[in-house]
Design a protein around this motif. Structure first.
Motif, short mmCIF file in Angstrom:
data_model
loop_
_atom_site.label_atom_id
_atom_site.label_comp_id
_atom_site.label_asym_id
_atom_site.label_seq_id
_atom_site.Cartn_x
_atom_site.Cartn_y
_atom_site.Cartn_z
N HIS A 1 3.66 -1.74 -18.40
CA HIS A 1 2.89 -2.02 -17.48
C HIS A 1 2.30 -1.21 -17.27
O HIS A 1 1.40 -1.93 -16.76
N HIS A 2 1.92 -0.19 -18.14
CA HIS A 2 0.43 0.39 -17.65
C HIS A 2 -0.93 0.30 -18.26
O HIS A 2 -1.60 0.79 -17.65
N LYS A 3 -0.58 -0.84 -19.35
CA LYS A 3 -1.48 -1.69 -19.96
C LYS A 3 -2.46 -2.60 -18.82
O LYS A 3 -3.37 -3.09 -19.30
N MET A 4 -1.86 -2.84 -17.53
CA MET A 4 -2.31 -4.19 -16.33
C MET A 4 -2.99 -3.43 -15.78
O MET A 4 -3.00 -2.66 -14.61
N GLN A 5 -4.35 -3.57 -16.53
CA GLN A 5 -5.35 -3.51 -15.62
C GLN A 5 -5.90 -4.36 -14.05
O GLN A 5 -6.94 -5.07 -14.60
N ILE A 6 -5.09 -4.73 -13.38
CA ILE A 6 -5.13 -5.92 -12.79
C ILE A 6 -5.08 -5.55 -11.41
O ILE A 6 -4.22 -4.34 -11.21
N PRO A 7 -5.68 -6.44 -9.94
CA PRO A 7 -5.06 -5.35 -8.77
C PRO A 7 -3.69 -6.22 -8.34
O PRO A 7 -3.27 -7.02 -8.45
N ILE A 8 -3.17 -5.32 -7.79
CA ILE A 8 -1.30 -5.71 -7.43
C ILE A 8 -1.07 -6.01 -5.63
O ILE A 8 -1.55 -4.50 -5.49
N LEU A 9 -0.89 -6.13 -5.09
CA LEU A 9 -0.53 -5.89 -3.52
C LEU A 9 1.37 -5.97 -3.24
O LEU A 9 2.19 -6.80 -4.36
N SER A 10 1.60 -4.72 -3.45
CA SER A 10 2.62 -4.22 -2.92
C SER A 10 3.52 -5.17 -1.72
O SER A 10 2.67 -4.06 -0.75
N MET A 11 4.05 -5.81 -1.47
CA MET A 11 4.21 -5.99 -0.06
C MET A 11 6.04 -5.32 0.23
O MET A 11 6.84 -5.97 -0.97
N SER A 12 6.33 -4.58 0.39
CA SER A 12 7.68 -4.30 1.18
C SER A 12 8.11 -3.60 2.65
O SER A 12 6.92 -3.59 3.74
N PHE A 13 9.17 -3.63 2.55
CA PHE A 13 9.90 -3.43 4.17
C PHE A 13 10.99 -2.55 4.39
O PHE A 13 11.99 -2.81 3.89
N THR A 14 10.72 -2.27 5.27
CA THR A 14 11.34 -1.10 5.85
C THR A 14 12.94 -1.17 6.90
O THR A 14 13.55 0.15 6.28
N SER B 1 0.57 2.01 -13.94
CA SER B 1 -0.47 3.50 -13.58
C SER B 1 -1.76 2.65 -13.51
O SER B 1 -2.57 3.47 -13.67
N GLY B 2 -1.92 1.65 -14.57
CA GLY B 2 -3.35 1.65 -14.88
C GLY B 2 -4.37 0.54 -13.85
O GLY B 2 -5.40 -0.04 -13.94
N ALA B 3 -3.36 -0.45 -12.77
CA ALA B 3 -3.92 -1.64 -12.04
C ALA B 3 -3.93 -0.48 -11.06
O ALA B 3 -3.88 0.91 -10.48
N GLN B 4 -4.99 -1.36 -9.91
CA GLN B 4 -4.99 -0.93 -8.59
C GLN B 4 -4.29 -1.29 -7.43
O GLN B 4 -4.13 -2.58 -7.21
N VAL B 5 -3.03 -0.54 -7.19
CA VAL B 5 -2.12 -0.88 -6.37
C VAL B 5 -2.34 -0.86 -5.23
O VAL B 5 -2.87 0.47 -4.70
N GLU B 6 -2.03 -1.59 -4.77
CA GLU B 6 -2.45 -1.75 -2.69
C GLU B 6 -0.78 -1.47 -2.17
O GLU B 6 -0.19 -2.52 -2.26
N ARG B 7 -0.27 -0.63 -1.35
CA ARG B 7 1.24 -0.92 -0.80
C ARG B 7 1.50 -0.94 0.27
O ARG B 7 0.64 0.23 1.19
N ARG B 8 1.69 -2.11 0.50
CA ARG B 8 2.33 -2.08 2.32
C ARG B 8 3.42 -2.14 2.28
O ARG B 8 4.77 -2.80 2.40
N TYR B 9 3.84 -1.20 3.20
CA TYR B 9 4.95 -0.94 3.80
C TYR B 9 5.70 -1.55 5.46
O TYR B 9 5.05 -0.68 6.19
N ILE B 10 6.35 -2.93 5.13
CA ILE B 10 6.01 -3.27 6.69
C ILE B 10 7.30 -2.73 7.17
O ILE B 10 7.92 -3.28 7.30
N HIS B 11 6.96 -2.87 8.50
CA HIS B 11 7.83 -2.98 9.38
C HIS B 11 8.27 -3.95 10.42
O HIS B 11 7.10 -4.73 10.77
N PRO B 12 9.46 -4.82 10.27
CA PRO B 12 9.49 -5.83 11.06
C PRO B 12 8.71 -5.96 12.48
O PRO B 12 8.06 -7.08 12.83
N GLN B 13 8.85 -5.05 12.97
CA GLN B 13 7.88 -5.11 14.50
C GLN B 13 6.37 -5.13 14.48
O GLN B 13 6.01 -5.92 15.47
#
Length: 292
Positions: A211-224, A242-254
């Motif tokens: 996993h740490h070798k993956m140097q890619i953009p990642i978007l995480s969409m998760s939900f409250t 750990s080597g990726a550019q991770v954007e984390r969106r923790y989304i509320h249904p509202q």
């Protein structure tokens, strides 16, 4: 939509589907499924992406959905498969099939739950230019969502050992838990889910993954309101990248004018104009990695 077959390196035949845009193709997406979920569940979202210029390849892991051989349709007793097979053979073969089909555009992954966990075990993960994870987190039971955590220990320590031994596979459909799974898959997944490392070897020690070798953009969409994954489990998994550019969106249904999203809701057509648009814009903006 075109139904095809993918042949893995160990000569296993997988059922797959290709969704081809009518016009110019801007990217190709491989869509690996969550645990116990057939590729048919993702059909509306795959069609949506194809309508917007993104080719999609979905597939069923061996022993799942349309990739169950005829002789095992009534019972998976005796069917041999584990999570390493799903990652090293099936997932890997799907990436190669997508790259061969659309070699000139970025190869992206939309990984739901397990589909976002496995890339670090996929030998040729370097083919991936970017990844969108949906509800992907560590399955370690102590990090599960609170309501699930109160009961899931019963599954891992009692239900799975008992019923898998009795049936020769995990009869999840009858138990209304996950779905029918090959014995090797449920035993390995159970071991992972009992370990704080999640990715654990047969001795319970931390598994060395890529996993740490993956140097890619990642978007995480998760939900409250995810009934399975807590924020801690979501973050724990993505910390492996750990080597990726991770954007984390923790989304509320509202935030998207919904009463509920949960672990599976993202893929419902009701989110075509909200969550699906967020995902589409991110996927369209993800470029190919520069050649090495």
């Amino acid at each position: 939509m075109e139904t095809i077959q993918i042949v893995t390196a160990d000569q296993t035949i997988l059922a797959a589907k290709k969704f081809t845009p009518a016009g110019e193709v801007t990217a190709v997406v491989v869509m690996p499924a969550a645990m116990g979920v057939a590729q048919s569940f993702y059909l509306p979202f795959a069609e949506f992406l194809a309508e917007n210029g993104i080719a999609v390849l979905s597939f069923d892991y061996r022993g799942m959905g349309e990739s169950i051989p005829v002789e095992f349709r009534d019972s998976l007793r005796g069917f041999r498969a584990n999570l390493n097979d799903w990652a090293e053979q099936d997932y890997n073969a799907a990436l190669h099939a997508a790259k061969a089909w659309q070699p000139a555009v970025p190869l992206l992954v939309v990984g739901h739950s397990l589909g976002g966990q496995l890339p670090g075990l996929v030998p040729d993960h370097g083919l991936i230019d970017g990844m969108l994870t949906v509800g992907s987190g560590s399955g370690y039971w102590r990090d599960n969502a609170p309501a699930l955590k109160r009961i899931v220990w019963l599954m891992w320590y009692f239900v799975v050992p008992l019923f898998t031994r009795l049936c020769g596979y995990f009869p999840g459909k009858k138990l209304r838990m996950v779905g029918n799974l090959p014995k090797g898959v449920i035993y390995q997944w159970s071991r992972w889910c009992r370990s704080p490392y999640y990715f654990a070897d047969k001795f319970g020690l931390r598994l060395q993954t890529a996993h740490h070798k993956m140097q890619i953009p990642i978007l995480s969409m998760s939900f409250t309101d995810d009934e399975l994954m807590s924020r801690r489990s979501i973050d724990s998994l993505h910390d492996y990248y750990s080597g990726a550019q991770v954007e984390r969106r923790y989304i509320h249904p509202q935030e998207v004018d919904a009463k509920r999203i949960g672990h599976f809701g993202f893929f419902r057509p009701q989110f075509r104009h909200t969550l699906w648009q967020q995902a589409l814009q991110w996927l369209l903006a993800t470029p190919s990695k520069p050649p090495i």
